[in-house]
Write a protein that holds these residues in place. Structure first.
Motif, PDB file in Angstrom:
ATOM      1  N   MET A   1      53.914  29.537  45.018  1.00  0.00           N
ATOM      2  CA  MET A   1      54.981  29.641  44.017  1.00  0.00           C
ATOM      3  C   MET A   1      54.522  29.103  42.668  1.00  0.00           C
ATOM      4  N   SER A   2      53.623  28.130  42.705  1.00  0.00           N
ATOM      5  CA  SER A   2      53.096  27.599  41.447  1.00  0.00           C
ATOM      6  C   SER A   2      52.182  28.601  40.751  1.00  0.00           C
ATOM      7  N   ARG A   3      51.765  29.620  41.508  1.00  0.00           N
ATOM      8  CA  ARG A   3      50.918  30.673  40.936  1.00  0.00           C
ATOM      9  C   ARG A   3      51.743  31.883  40.498  1.00  0.00           C
ATOM     10  N   GLY A   4      53.066  31.731  40.485  1.00  0.00           N
ATOM     11  CA  GLY A   4      53.918  32.784  39.941  1.00  0.00           C
ATOM     12  C   GLY A   4      54.641  33.648  40.960  1.00  0.00           C
ATOM     13  N   LEU A   5      54.387  33.451  42.265  1.00  0.00           N
ATOM     14  CA  LEU A   5      55.088  34.234  43.279  1.00  0.00           C
ATOM     15  C   LEU A   5      56.468  33.645  43.540  1.00  0.00           C
ATOM     16  N   THR A   6      57.411  34.509  43.916  1.00  0.00           N
ATOM     17  CA  THR A   6      58.727  34.027  44.312  1.00  0.00           C
ATOM     18  C   THR A   6      58.634  33.395  45.697  1.00  0.00           C
ATOM     19  N   GLU A   7      59.673  32.684  46.102  1.00  0.00           N
ATOM     20  CA  GLU A   7      59.686  32.085  47.445  1.00  0.00           C
ATOM     21  C   GLU A   7      59.582  33.165  48.526  1.00  0.00           C
ATOM     22  N   LYS A   8      60.290  34.257  48.324  1.00  0.00           N
ATOM     23  CA  LYS A   8      60.263  35.362  49.286  1.00  0.00           C
ATOM     24  C   LYS A   8      58.865  35.964  49.382  1.00  0.00           C
ATOM     25  N   GLU A   9      58.252  36.221  48.237  1.00  0.00           N
ATOM     26  CA  GLU A   9      56.902  36.789  48.226  1.00  0.00           C
ATOM     27  C   GLU A   9      55.900  35.833  48.858  1.00  0.00           C
ATOM     28  N   SER A  10      56.077  34.549  48.621  1.00  0.00           N
ATOM     29  CA  SER A  10      55.158  33.543  49.174  1.00  0.00           C
ATOM     30  C   SER A  10      55.261  33.498  50.690  1.00  0.00           C
ATOM     31  N   LYS A  11      56.487  33.530  51.220  1.00  0.00           N
ATOM     32  CA  LYS A  11      56.666  33.522  52.670  1.00  0.00           C
ATOM     33  C   LYS A  11      56.057  34.769  53.307  1.00  0.00           C
ATOM     34  N   GLN A  12      56.259  35.911  52.653  1.00  0.00           N
ATOM     35  CA  GLN A  12      55.659  37.145  53.162  1.00  0.00           C
ATOM     36  C   GLN A  12      54.147  37.026  53.248  1.00  0.00           C
ATOM     37  N   MET A  13      53.543  36.484  52.202  1.00  0.00           N
ATOM     38  CA  MET A  13      52.083  36.380  52.159  1.00  0.00           C
ATOM     39  C   MET A  13      51.568  35.444  53.243  1.00  0.00           C
ATOM     40  N   ILE A  14      52.257  34.330  53.472  1.00  0.00           N
ATOM     41  CA  ILE A  14      51.830  33.367  54.489  1.00  0.00           C
ATOM     42  C   ILE A  14      51.893  33.989  55.880  1.00  0.00           C
TER      43      ILE A  14
END
Length: 379
Positions: free
Chosen positions: A333-346
């Protein structure tokens, strides 16, 4: 409905069905109490006509598009225990309406993966399939079982038998992406010979009720079993996933790795049994299950077990369940992704090593797209 008269009619082309009926008649359909599922009976019997087998015309390969067993198959399967329940296994053995027998001659490398497409629709809502894969010495094959439906309420109960000869290499991929109203019950058995390896990938991305059980028997020295699987539960999905590894010989090797994610109000039970029999000295086995919990309402039970009757072995088992790693989430998220996008990526990063094992590039892309789409809709 599922009575002796129907069994006799089907047995006109396969007398083994009548023997299976005796087992079917003497058992009850089980209840999965942890999942709060009390009824797993199939709907009214009907035929199935939507099986497709791709890439079956290859030298050294024989594919029979029927759920047949030869005497040698029956002898090899013998009394090996496997499957979610005796009732469901006997249901398929008695009333199978689809399936294949795939045989590879000795010293043959089947280059193209065999793809078996099994799609359920309004005309084919019931699938009871049995697939038998027999691989000769020094041979290799990859088989993909692809289960899907067209957003209908479908019922699937299936059986898979794998018989791997000495030095054989077998790779099985089972993909299931049924609708939330559908049932998927599947039992797998692998009998693995000397210096042979069977790799099994199970990918469960749908289904209202999913019950799977895969048992591998390491029957000869240096035999090896590898299981790498993923699952995704959403809505009110119910999943019961069982993996059993029987080390019955010296220097046998096994590894079970299962990764999953649960959303909404889904429930999951993981059952892992690692068994070392007397005489399995110098053998090594491990089983691991990791699940990411993405909602406070989900429920996840893990029941790993290690049973040992031999001293000189190495066995490991582990299970973990937790939310998305907060540090990883903060970093993304500190790199500009939303929380939703970050969870998807993980989650996709967790699944990626297993998806990359799939033998067809188009299949990898499809699984990536399916998982990504489901996560985008539900997170």
């Amino acid at each position: 409905m599922y009575d002796i008269e129907l069994a006799r009619k089907l047995a006109e082309s396969d007398e083994s069905r009548l023997e299976a009926y005796k087992i079917y008649e003497n058992h009850e359909f089980p209840k999965w109490k942890r999942l709060k599922v009390l009824d797993t009976q199939p709907p009214e019997y009907q035929g199935y006509s939507n099986q497709k087998v791709l890439f079956h015309n290859q030298p050294g390969l024989k594919v029979v598009p029927k759920p047949v067993l030869e005497d040698s198959d029956i002898d090899a399967i013998g009394n090996h225990r496997y499957g979610p329940s005796e009732k469901h296994k006997a249901l398929v053995d008695t009333y199978a309406n689809s399936g294949t027998r795939i045989a590879v001659e000795s010293n043959i490398q089947i280059k193209e993966p065999i793809v078996i497409q099994l799609t359920m629709n309004e005309k084919n809502p019931l699938l009871l399939d049995r697939h038998t894969i027999v691989v000769g010495e020094q041979s290799a094959i990859t088989v993909v079982l692809d289960y899907s439906d067209q957003d209908v309420k479908s019922y699937h109960s299936g059986v898979l038998n794998i018989i791997a000869g000495a030095n054989a290499k077998v790779h099985i991929v089972k993909i299931q992406n049924l609708s939330d109203a559908s049932t998927h019950i599947h039992g797998g058995l692998a009998i693995i010979g000397r210096d042979a390896t069977v790799t099994y990938n199970s990918i469960d991305l749908g289904g209202g009720l999913v019950v799977t059980d895969y048992s591998s028997y390491l029957e000869a020295e240096n035999s090896e079993s590898c299981v790498d699987s993923i699952y995704l539960g959403e809505g009110r999905n119910r999943l019961d996933l069982g993996y059993n590894t029987y080390h019955n010989s010296r220097r046998s090797m096994s590894d079970v790795t299962v990764k999953g994610a649960l959303l909404d109000e889904s429930r999951k039970v993981f059952r892992g049994n690692l068994i070392f029999a007397r005489g399995a000295s110098k053998s090594k086995g491990s089983e691991e299950e990791f699940v990411i919990l993405l909602d406070e309402r989900v429920k996840a039970d893990s029941i790993p077990a290690l049973l040992c009757d031999e001293d000189d072995v190495q066995g490991e088992h582990a299970a973990s369940a937790g939310q998305v790693d907060a540090n990883k989430l903060f970093y993304l998220m500190s790199r500009g992704l939303t929380e939703k996008e970050s969870k998807q990526m993980i989650i996709m990063a967790s699944f990626a090593p297993i998806i990359e094992q799939l033998p067809i590039e188009g299949l990898k892309e499809r699984i990536h797209e399916t998982v990504g789409s489901k996560l985008a809709d539900e997170l």
